[in-house]
Design a protein around this motif. Structure first.
Motif, PDB file in Angstrom:
ATOM      1  N   UNK A  98       0.843  -1.194   0.000  1.00  0.00           N
ATOM      2  CA  UNK A  98       0.000   0.000   0.000  1.00  0.00           C
ATOM      3  C   UNK A  98       0.871   1.234   0.000  1.00  0.00           C
ATOM      4  N   UNK A  99       0.360   2.288  -0.654  1.00  0.00           N
ATOM      5  CA  UNK A  99       1.141   3.514  -0.784  1.00  0.00           C
ATOM      6  C   UNK A  99       1.412   4.175   0.556  1.00  0.00           C
ATOM      7  N   UNK A 100       0.456   4.146   1.492  1.00  0.00           N
ATOM      8  CA  UNK A 100       0.701   4.781   2.789  1.00  0.00           C
ATOM      9  C   UNK A 100       1.809   4.065   3.545  1.00  0.00           C
ATOM     10  N   UNK A 101       1.930   2.747   3.369  1.00  0.00           N
ATOM     11  CA  UNK A 101       3.000   2.006   4.025  1.00  0.00           C
ATOM     12  C   UNK A 101       4.352   2.286   3.384  1.00  0.00           C
ATOM     13  N   UNK A 102       4.355   2.638   2.117  1.00  0.00           N
ATOM     14  CA  UNK A 102       5.613   2.980   1.442  1.00  0.00           C
ATOM     15  C   UNK A 102       6.280   4.209   2.055  1.00  0.00           C
ATOM     16  N   UNK A 103       5.533   4.996   2.813  1.00  0.00           N
ATOM     17  CA  UNK A 103       6.128   6.140   3.495  1.00  0.00           C
ATOM     18  C   UNK A 103       7.042   5.692   4.627  1.00  0.00           C
ATOM     19  N   UNK A 104       6.830   4.461   5.131  1.00  0.00           N
ATOM     20  CA  UNK A 104       7.614   3.947   6.258  1.00  0.00           C
ATOM     21  C   UNK A 104       8.642   2.900   5.838  1.00  0.00           C
ATOM     22  N   UNK A 105       8.289   2.072   4.857  1.00  0.00           N
ATOM     23  CA  UNK A 105       9.149   0.954   4.475  1.00  0.00           C
ATOM     24  C   UNK A 105       9.198   0.833   2.957  1.00  0.00           C
ATOM     25  N   UNK A 106      10.204   0.115   2.473  1.00  0.00           N
ATOM     26  CA  UNK A 106      10.255  -0.277   1.066  1.00  0.00           C
ATOM     27  C   UNK A 106       9.650  -1.664   0.930  1.00  0.00           C
ATOM     28  N   UNK A 107       9.010  -1.921  -0.211  1.00  0.00           N
ATOM     29  CA  UNK A 107       8.415  -3.216  -0.507  1.00  0.00           C
ATOM     30  C   UNK A 107       9.198  -3.939  -1.591  1.00  0.00           C
ATOM     31  N   UNK A 108       9.180  -5.253  -1.514  1.00  0.00           N
ATOM     32  CA  UNK A 108       9.636  -6.065  -2.632  1.00  0.00           C
ATOM     33  C   UNK A 108       8.582  -6.023  -3.727  1.00  0.00           C
ATOM     34  N   UNK A 109       8.912  -6.604  -4.871  1.00  0.00           N
ATOM     35  CA  UNK A 109       7.894  -6.849  -5.872  1.00  0.00           C
ATOM     36  C   UNK A 109       6.862  -7.810  -5.294  1.00  0.00           C
TER      37      UNK A 109
END
Length: 260
Positions: A98-109
């Motif tokens: 989720x985009x809001x979580x991308x503010x805190x962490x990086x995601x894998x594919x």
């Protein structure tokens, strides 16, 4: 037959390392945090051993990238902040990208796509979809705060009020299932991945009703700027290409019987 498919995929994986030129991380040690409460992605089996789709996937990734992995356990609500602060190198527990979580962490594919479904007791006859659940003010749902099921319940099933008293909050997904089985709540929203695992293990005590309320992509999480993202993405894509991800799906969603 499915076991043979998995073995064949593992053989293909070894060749894929050289063929695709995956990076060699030189035996680097990383700590992966998880909840162990989201079958069949990760959970404790009848002997108390931590197992599941994500554990097998991480073992394969570690082999392909020459990583050494150790695991830590955390509650869901503490996991993303802890990874964000660099307490762990990586997190896994069926985490929706989720985009809001991308503010805190990086995601894998994304390594898996699942659908949001309604999990109820096996004898439930008061509602059979989101609309009929919402229409009965006496019905309660359980959720973990800050999760995708919580937000879907608030905004797609109920009235958009995050403080709605019909939503009862629990620390772990397992606790929401226990509350459902005990009759303390009447419904849980869960992705099809975890929901089907609990249905299969329930002996008829639980079932899924209604149409899917949407889809979600799962990914591993990392501290912002982590240099692990690119190599792990490459490993996931190689596993997708050679059939290993599908072989894991067969093992954990078709072959594995909860309670074994």
């Amino acid at each position: 037959m499915h076991r043979l498919i998995l073995a064949a995929a593992a053989t293909l994986a070894a060749a894929a390392v050289q063929a695709e030129g995956l990076p060699d991380l030189g035996g680097r040690e990383i700590v992966v945090v998880t909840e162990n409460a989201y079958p069949p992605l990760q959970f404790l089996d009848s002997s108390g051993t931590a197992v599941g789709w994500e554990y097998d996937a991480m073992a394969e990734i570690a082999t392909r990238l020459n990583l050494r992995v150790t695991y830590a356990n955390s509650s869901w609500d503490a996991m993303i902040p802890a990874v964000s602060q660099g307490q762990y190198d990586m997190g896994m527990t069926g985490i929706t990208i989720r985009e809001d979580r991308r503010e805190m962490v990086d995601f894998s594919t994304s390594y898996m796509t699942s659908q949001m479904l309604m999990l109820v007791r096996g004898d439930e006859d008061r509602f059979d979809d989101a609309a009929s659940f919402a229409a009965d003010a006496d019905l309660l749902m359980a959720a973990q705060p800050g999760t995708t099921p919580f937000y879907v319940g608030v905004y797609e099933v109920l009235d958009g009020d995050e403080a709605n008293p019909r939503i009862k909050l629990y620390e772990t997904f397992g606790a929401t299932v226990e509350a459902l089985r005990a009759g303390d709540v009447d419904m849980i929203l869960t992705d099809g991945t975890a929901g089907q695992g609990y249905v299969d293990a329930s002996g008829g005590a639980l079932r899924i009703v209604g149409e899917p309320l949407g889809t979600e992509d799962f990914g591993f999480i990392f501290p912002k700027g982590s240099d692990l993202v690119a190599p792990i993405d490459a490993a996931i894509e190689s596993m997708r290409a050679d059939g290993t991800l599908e072989a894991l799906n067969v093992r954990w969603f078709l072959d594995y019987k909860m309670g074994e």
